[in-house]
Design an enzyme around this catalytic site. Structure first.
Site, PDB file in Angstrom:
ATOM      1  N   THR A  87      -1.601   3.539  -7.989  1.00 60.37           N
ATOM      2  CA  THR A  87      -2.229   3.159  -6.724  1.00 60.37           C
ATOM      3  C   THR A  87      -3.044   4.330  -6.176  1.00 60.37           C
ATOM      4  O   THR A  87      -2.943   5.459  -6.664  1.00 60.37           O
ATOM      5  CB  THR A  87      -1.161   2.725  -5.696  1.00 60.37           C
ATOM      6  OG1 THR A  87      -0.195   3.778  -5.567  1.00 60.37           O
ATOM      7  CG2 THR A  87      -0.458   1.455  -6.140  1.00 60.37           C
TER       8      THR A  87
ATOM      9  N   PHE B  14       3.194  -4.950  -9.350  1.00 55.90           N
ATOM     10  CA  PHE B  14       3.420  -5.899 -10.438  1.00 55.90           C
ATOM     11  C   PHE B  14       4.646  -6.779 -10.210  1.00 55.90           C
ATOM     12  O   PHE B  14       4.951  -7.627 -11.041  1.00 55.90           O
ATOM     13  CB  PHE B  14       3.559  -5.147 -11.771  1.00 55.90           C
ATOM     14  CG  PHE B  14       2.232  -4.744 -12.349  1.00 55.90           C
ATOM     15  CD1 PHE B  14       1.419  -5.673 -12.966  1.00 55.90           C
ATOM     16  CD2 PHE B  14       1.787  -3.437 -12.251  1.00 55.90           C
ATOM     17  CE1 PHE B  14       0.184  -5.323 -13.480  1.00 55.90           C
ATOM     18  CE2 PHE B  14       0.557  -3.065 -12.765  1.00 55.90           C
ATOM     19  CZ  PHE B  14      -0.251  -4.017 -13.381  1.00 55.90           C
TER      20      PHE B  14
ATOM     21  N   HIS C  84       8.540   3.964   1.708  1.00 60.01           N
ATOM     22  CA  HIS C  84       8.702   4.322   0.293  1.00 60.01           C
ATOM     23  C   HIS C  84       9.384   5.680   0.178  1.00 60.01           C
ATOM     24  O   HIS C  84       9.504   6.414   1.162  1.00 60.01           O
ATOM     25  CB  HIS C  84       7.334   4.404  -0.406  1.00 60.01           C
ATOM     26  CG  HIS C  84       6.770   3.061  -0.770  1.00 60.01           C
ATOM     27  ND1 HIS C  84       6.036   2.310   0.111  1.00 60.01           N
ATOM     28  CD2 HIS C  84       6.853   2.325  -1.918  1.00 60.01           C
ATOM     29  CE1 HIS C  84       5.681   1.182  -0.477  1.00 60.01           C
ATOM     30  NE2 HIS C  84       6.171   1.161  -1.696  1.00 60.01           N
ATOM     31  N   HIS C  85       9.749   6.025  -1.037  1.00 58.72           N
ATOM     32  CA  HIS C  85      10.365   7.322  -1.362  1.00 58.72           C
ATOM     33  C   HIS C  85       9.425   8.486  -1.027  1.00 58.72           C
ATOM     34  O   HIS C  85       8.202   8.314  -0.948  1.00 58.72           O
ATOM     35  CB  HIS C  85      10.743   7.357  -2.838  1.00 58.72           C
ATOM     36  CG  HIS C  85       9.603   6.994  -3.749  1.00 58.72           C
ATOM     37  ND1 HIS C  85       8.666   7.909  -4.150  1.00 58.72           N
ATOM     38  CD2 HIS C  85       9.237   5.804  -4.293  1.00 58.72           C
ATOM     39  CE1 HIS C  85       7.774   7.311  -4.916  1.00 58.72           C
ATOM     40  NE2 HIS C  85       8.098   6.026  -5.018  1.00 58.72           N
TER      41      HIS C  85
ATOM     42  N   LYS D 168       6.017   9.603  -3.054  1.00 54.27           N
ATOM     43  CA  LYS D 168       4.786   8.799  -3.097  1.00 54.27           C
ATOM     44  C   LYS D 168       3.619   9.590  -2.521  1.00 54.27           C
ATOM     45  O   LYS D 168       3.705  10.162  -1.440  1.00 54.27           O
ATOM     46  CB  LYS D 168       4.996   7.486  -2.331  1.00 54.27           C
ATOM     47  CG  LYS D 168       3.846   6.532  -2.479  1.00 54.27           C
ATOM     48  CD  LYS D 168       4.230   5.122  -2.080  1.00 54.27           C
ATOM     49  CE  LYS D 168       3.073   4.167  -2.243  1.00 54.27           C
ATOM     50  NZ  LYS D 168       2.535   4.134  -3.617  1.00 54.27           N
TER      51      LYS D 168
ATOM     52  N   THR E   9       0.254  -1.576  -2.069  1.00 52.04           N
ATOM     53  CA  THR E   9       0.729  -2.930  -1.767  1.00 52.04           C
ATOM     54  C   THR E   9       0.418  -3.306  -0.322  1.00 52.04           C
ATOM     55  O   THR E   9       0.008  -4.439  -0.041  1.00 52.04           O
ATOM     56  CB  THR E   9       2.249  -3.014  -2.011  1.00 52.04           C
ATOM     57  OG1 THR E   9       2.492  -2.619  -3.360  1.00 52.04           O
ATOM     58  CG2 THR E   9       2.782  -4.408  -1.773  1.00 52.04           C
TER      59      THR E   9
HETATM   60  N1  LIG Z   1       1.753  -1.236  -9.322  1.00 57.45           N
HETATM   61  C1  LIG Z   1       3.087  -1.168  -9.198  1.00 57.45           C
HETATM   62  O1  LIG Z   1       3.808  -2.172  -9.292  1.00 57.45           O
HETATM   63  C2  LIG Z   1       3.721   0.176  -8.946  1.00 57.45           C
HETATM   64  C3  LIG Z   1       5.107   0.323  -8.833  1.00 57.45           C
HETATM   65  C4  LIG Z   1       5.636   1.598  -8.692  1.00 57.45           C
HETATM   66  C5  LIG Z   1       4.785   2.698  -8.664  1.00 57.45           C
HETATM   67  N2  LIG Z   1       3.446   2.515  -8.730  1.00 57.45           N
HETATM   68  C6  LIG Z   1       2.499   3.635  -8.791  1.00 57.45           C
HETATM   69  O2  LIG Z   1       2.524   4.154 -10.102  1.00 57.45           O
HETATM   70  C7  LIG Z   1       2.181   5.547 -10.084  1.00 57.45           C
HETATM   71  C8  LIG Z   1       3.252   6.334 -10.838  1.00 57.45           C
HETATM   72  O3  LIG Z   1       4.497   6.162 -10.185  1.00 57.45           O
HETATM   73  P1  LIG Z   1       5.811   6.884 -10.737  1.00 57.45           P
HETATM   74  O4  LIG Z   1       6.857   6.576  -9.725  1.00 57.45           O
HETATM   75  O5  LIG Z   1       6.070   6.561 -12.163  1.00 57.45           O
HETATM   76  O6  LIG Z   1       5.346   8.422 -10.604  1.00 57.45           O
HETATM   77  P2  LIG Z   1       5.902   9.688 -11.375  1.00 57.45           P
HETATM   78  O7  LIG Z   1       7.370   9.595 -11.578  1.00 57.45           O
HETATM   79  O8  LIG Z   1       5.323  10.886 -10.689  1.00 57.45           O
HETATM   80  O9  LIG Z   1       5.239   9.538 -12.817  1.00 57.45           O
HETATM   81  C9  LIG Z   1       3.895   9.773 -13.081  1.00 57.45           C
HETATM   82  C10 LIG Z   1       3.835  10.416 -14.445  1.00 57.45           C
HETATM   83  O10 LIG Z   1       2.479  10.542 -14.868  1.00 57.45           O
HETATM   84  C11 LIG Z   1       2.288  11.877 -15.307  1.00 57.45           C
HETATM   85  N3  LIG Z   1       0.889  12.254 -15.233  1.00 57.45           N
HETATM   86  C12 LIG Z   1       0.228  12.870 -14.234  1.00 57.45           C
HETATM   87  N4  LIG Z   1      -1.047  13.048 -14.570  1.00 57.45           N
HETATM   88  C13 LIG Z   1      -1.216  12.510 -15.800  1.00 57.45           C
HETATM   89  C14 LIG Z   1      -2.328  12.396 -16.694  1.00 57.45           C
HETATM   90  N5  LIG Z   1      -3.525  12.881 -16.382  1.00 57.45           N
HETATM   91  N6  LIG Z   1      -2.133  11.785 -17.874  1.00 57.45           N
HETATM   92  C15 LIG Z   1      -0.947  11.307 -18.210  1.00 57.45           C
HETATM   93  N7  LIG Z   1       0.160  11.422 -17.412  1.00 57.45           N
HETATM   94  C16 LIG Z   1       0.014  12.012 -16.233  1.00 57.45           C
HETATM   95  C17 LIG Z   1       3.189  12.691 -14.421  1.00 57.45           C
HETATM   96  O11 LIG Z   1       3.399  13.979 -14.935  1.00 57.45           O
HETATM   97  P3  LIG Z   1       3.770  15.201 -13.905  1.00 57.45           P
HETATM   98  O12 LIG Z   1       5.149  14.877 -13.432  1.00 57.45           O
HETATM   99  O13 LIG Z   1       3.676  16.397 -14.756  1.00 57.45           O
HETATM  100  O14 LIG Z   1       2.760  15.155 -12.797  1.00 57.45           O
HETATM  101  C18 LIG Z   1       4.432  11.825 -14.441  1.00 57.45           C
HETATM  102  O15 LIG Z   1       5.198  11.998 -15.616  1.00 57.45           O
HETATM  103  C19 LIG Z   1       2.008   5.883  -8.597  1.00 57.45           C
HETATM  104  O16 LIG Z   1       0.628   5.790  -8.267  1.00 57.45           O
HETATM  105  C20 LIG Z   1       2.775   4.792  -7.883  1.00 57.45           C
HETATM  106  O17 LIG Z   1       2.289   4.553  -6.571  1.00 57.45           O
HETATM  107  C21 LIG Z   1       2.909   1.281  -8.875  1.00 57.45           C
END
Ligand SMILES: NC(=O)c1ccc[n+]([C@@H]2O[C@H](COP(=O)([O-])OP(=O)(O)OC[C@H]3O[C@@H](n4cnc5c(N)ncnc54)[C@H](OP(=O)(O)O)[C@@H]3O)[C@@H](O)[C@H]2O)c1
Length: 242
Positions: A80, A106, A138-139, A142, A149
């Protein structure tokens, strides 16, 4: 459906839950690409994939999706906070240059909640004495606020309320705008509340996610859909709830 070969771009909180759900549905994770591993986009395992699922960070999502479609791999993105860059990608997909399935959320339940709110907003047109507001929690990890959403929800509601010209992140609402408040607390997976308040009562609609499983399952279903459909894809295309 036969098991898909999936690449996970972003192997954080969502990536890990998606991996478990994808495997439980008979799919194979052939590669994970995390921050600093961009060279892996040119790994043969990337080229062998049926679909990529991207959950990273707002600043990275556009480039990641572009890299996937330039290599002919459909990509599902749940990241997002990058809607400003999406029109360009959408135009490329609509011109037949690739497939991107993006959703700010999703979860099937959230998408039902969106439709419920669309209908309630239309119904509440007949009761202009109710003041409309939105709240999301949210946590603390974020990065964006309000949540993607909340923005999608606001856009759905605004489409039914022509007297409102937009939304604003504010505790102090301005006339003609839908006020959204955002809170960051502990490890809350996501709560969205829409409230209609009059001088005598209040109507409250809330969706509360209990964990990340609902988002992850929806992302895997979207990957299955993106494998058999082309262009710029959304939850409306997949769920046909409208
Ligand atoms: N659409 C939906 O249903 C939904 C649901 C939940 C979350 N989200 C969104 O999804 C995103 C990720 O959420 P999350 O909770 O999984 O976050 P997260 O735990 O921080 O995971 C993101 C991952 O991506 C890595 N990353 C950062 N830059 C990257 C790059 N250039 N190439 C590849 N990997 C990279 C991060 O590494 P580092 O830790 O080293 O930075 C981390 O491992 C957020 O934007 C969140 O708002 C969407």
């Amino acid at each position: 459906m036969q098991g898909l070969k999936i690449v996970l771009i972003g192997y954080g909180k969502m990536g890990h839950v998606i991996e478990k759900i994808a495997q439980a549905r008979g799919h194979q994770i052939v590669l994970t690409i995390d921050r600093g591993e961009e060279a892996l986009f040119d790994d043969p395992r990337f080229a062998s994939a049926d679909v990529a699922i991207e959950f990273t960070a707002p600043a990275m999502a556009f480039d990641n999706c572009l890299r996937a479609i330039e290599r002919g791999i459909p990509v599902v993105s749940g990241t997002t906070g990058w809607t400003d860059r999406q029109p360009e990608l959408r135009a490329r997909c609509e011109a037949g240059e690739g497939t991107v399935f993006w959703s700010s959320n999703f979860s099937i339940g959230v998408n039902l909640f969106l439709q419920i709110n669309r209908r309630v907003a239309a119904l509440m047109q007949a009761a202009p004495n109710y003041h409309l507001s939105m709240d999301e929690t949210h946590h603390i990890h974020k990065l964006d606020a309000p949540s993607g959403t909340a923005i999608t929800l606001a856009e759905a509601i605004l489409s039914e309320r022509p007297e409102l010209t937009g939304w604003e992140l504010s505790e102090e609402p301005h006339t003609g705008l839908l006020p959204i408040t955002a809170h960051r607390e502990g490890e809350v997976p996501g709560i969205h509340t829409v409230t209609y308040t009059s001088e005598v009562d209040r109507i409250v609609l809330t969706h509360e996610a209990f964990g990340r499983q609902g988002f992850a399952l929806g992302a895997v279903l979207a990957a299955e859909f993106a494998h058999t459909h082309q262009g710029w894809l959304t939850m409306d295309d997949m769920l046909q709830l409208g």
